[in-house]
Scaffold this motif. Structure first.
Motif, PDB file in Angstrom:
ATOM      1  N   PHE A  68       3.042 122.890  17.662  1.00  0.00           N
ATOM      2  CA  PHE A  68       2.419 123.578  16.531  1.00  0.00           C
ATOM      3  C   PHE A  68       3.446 123.894  15.443  1.00  0.00           C
ATOM      4  CE2 PHE A  68      -0.771 125.136  19.844  1.00  0.00           C
ATOM      5  CZ  PHE A  68      -1.616 124.067  19.585  1.00  0.00           C
ATOM      6  N   THR A  69       4.682 124.174  15.839  1.00  0.00           N
ATOM      7  CA  THR A  69       5.739 124.379  14.838  1.00  0.00           C
ATOM      8  C   THR A  69       5.992 123.086  14.074  1.00  0.00           C
ATOM      9  OG1 THR A  69       6.775 126.054  16.240  1.00  0.00           O
ATOM     10  CG2 THR A  69       8.113 125.129  14.471  1.00  0.00           C
ATOM     11  N   THR A  70       5.964 121.975  14.787  1.00  0.00           N
ATOM     12  CA  THR A  70       6.153 120.668  14.152  1.00  0.00           C
ATOM     13  C   THR A  70       5.032 120.390  13.149  1.00  0.00           C
ATOM     14  OG1 THR A  70       7.302 119.777  16.082  1.00  0.00           O
ATOM     15  CG2 THR A  70       6.312 118.192  14.578  1.00  0.00           C
ATOM     16  N   ALA A  71       3.792 120.661  13.535  1.00  0.00           N
ATOM     17  CA  ALA A  71       2.665 120.454  12.621  1.00  0.00           C
ATOM     18  C   ALA A  71       2.831 121.300  11.361  1.00  0.00           C
ATOM     19  CB  ALA A  71       1.352 120.791  13.330  1.00  0.00           C
ATOM     20  N   TRP A  72       3.294 122.544  11.550  1.00  0.00           N
ATOM     21  CA  TRP A  72       3.524 123.420  10.388  1.00  0.00           C
ATOM     22  C   TRP A  72       4.630 122.852   9.495  1.00  0.00           C
ATOM     23  CZ3 TRP A  72       7.971 126.394   9.239  1.00  0.00           C
ATOM     24  CH2 TRP A  72       7.825 127.256   8.154  1.00  0.00           C
TER      25      TRP A  72
END
Length: 281
Positions: A68-72
């Motif tokens: 999810f950090t990567t998607a952000w």
């Protein structure tokens, strides 16, 4: 149209996070998840289902923070290109995501709870068998789906049931779950401000209490960050136990929450001043 790959593709959330060539290159620079996420890059999975997959699949949950950090980060760097005309660099973006994810993991503190209530007990006897130096903090939320008005009720008693204080917070929430999240956070802040050290935090929200007792499988992902904040706030309390009771045994907080919502009342009272709604108890 997508500004990251200039392929002419419509910039849907699915394209931006999973199908864009920049996103694919980005994911390939994260070996820790690249092999797992590869199947998503060529699928027609929706973003909603993709998020649910990473939250509710047990063998994926430990990697969800970096995913999810990567998607952000993909979204953030896409905005930097569109609005600030900065060049895209998948390797640099991947390193940033990895660093942020490590910081996130290290900041999620699991509170050490003295004698957590993880074993079912007789609820009817519970209130009659708490230690004499305990403070019982009952909390609840009230939500009106037609107006989105909400109320939080927090009521404290000693082991004998004598009134020790309360706090009401009138406001608005997007959903019943949002109101419950506000209630638990307000209860945590109130406990911290009073410097009490032997606490029973009591609610009829079964999944919330299960989460606070380290049983995290049934709690909605949207509540997790608030509950983690509560655990962090209360981590230095000498003894705090989280207890689920049926709604009829949490009626004191239910009444307070409804009074706060209906009458739009916000305030705090200590044991020397009884709030007006207490006459209805």
């Amino acid at each position: 149209m997508c500004k990251s790959c200039n392929s002419g593709a419509i910039e849907t959330p699915e394209h931006m996070i999973l199908h864009c060539n920049f996103a694919k290159n980005f994911w390939s620079n994260l070996p820790v998840v690249s092999h797992v996420i590869a199947q998503d890059l060529n699928s027609d999975i929706s973003i909603k289902d993709w998020i649910s997959k990473w939250i509710f699949t047990k063998n994926l949950l430990d990697k969800s923070a970096i995913v999810f950090t990567t998607a952000w980060c993909i979204w953030k760097h896409r905005c930097s290109k569109v609005f600030d005309n900065k060049p895209l660099n998948p390797r640099l973006t991947a390193n940033t995501a990895h660093s942020f994810a490590d910081e996130t993991d290290s900041s999620l503190v699991t509170a050490v709870i003295s004698n957590p209530q993880t074993v079912a007990v007789n609820e009817d006897n519970f209130l009659n068998n708490t230690p004499q130096n305990s403070l019982l903090v009952f909390y609840d939320a009230s939500f009106d789906k037609d107006t989105n008005n909400s109320g939080v009720g927090i009521v404290a008693t000693n082991h004998a049931g004598s009134f020790k204080g309360c706090k009401l917070v009138s406001g608005a929430a997007a959903s019943p779950e949002g109101a419950e999240s506000l209630a638990i956070l307000e209860a945590a802040k109130w406990i911290l401000s009073k410097n009490h050290q032997n606490i029973f935090l009591i609610s009829d929200a079964k999944n919330v209490m299960a989460y606070l007792n380290n049983n995290k499988e049934r709690t909605s992902w949207s509540s997790c960050s608030v509950l983690d904040d509560c655990l962090f706030l209360l981590k230095d309390i000498h003894s705090i136990r989280y207890k689920h009771l049926k709604r009829n045994l949490n009626s004191i907080a239910d009444l307070a929450a409804k009074h706060s919502r209906i009458e739009k009342v916000t305030g705090e009272w200590d044991e020397s001043i009884f709030p007006t709604f207490s006459k209805m108890m």
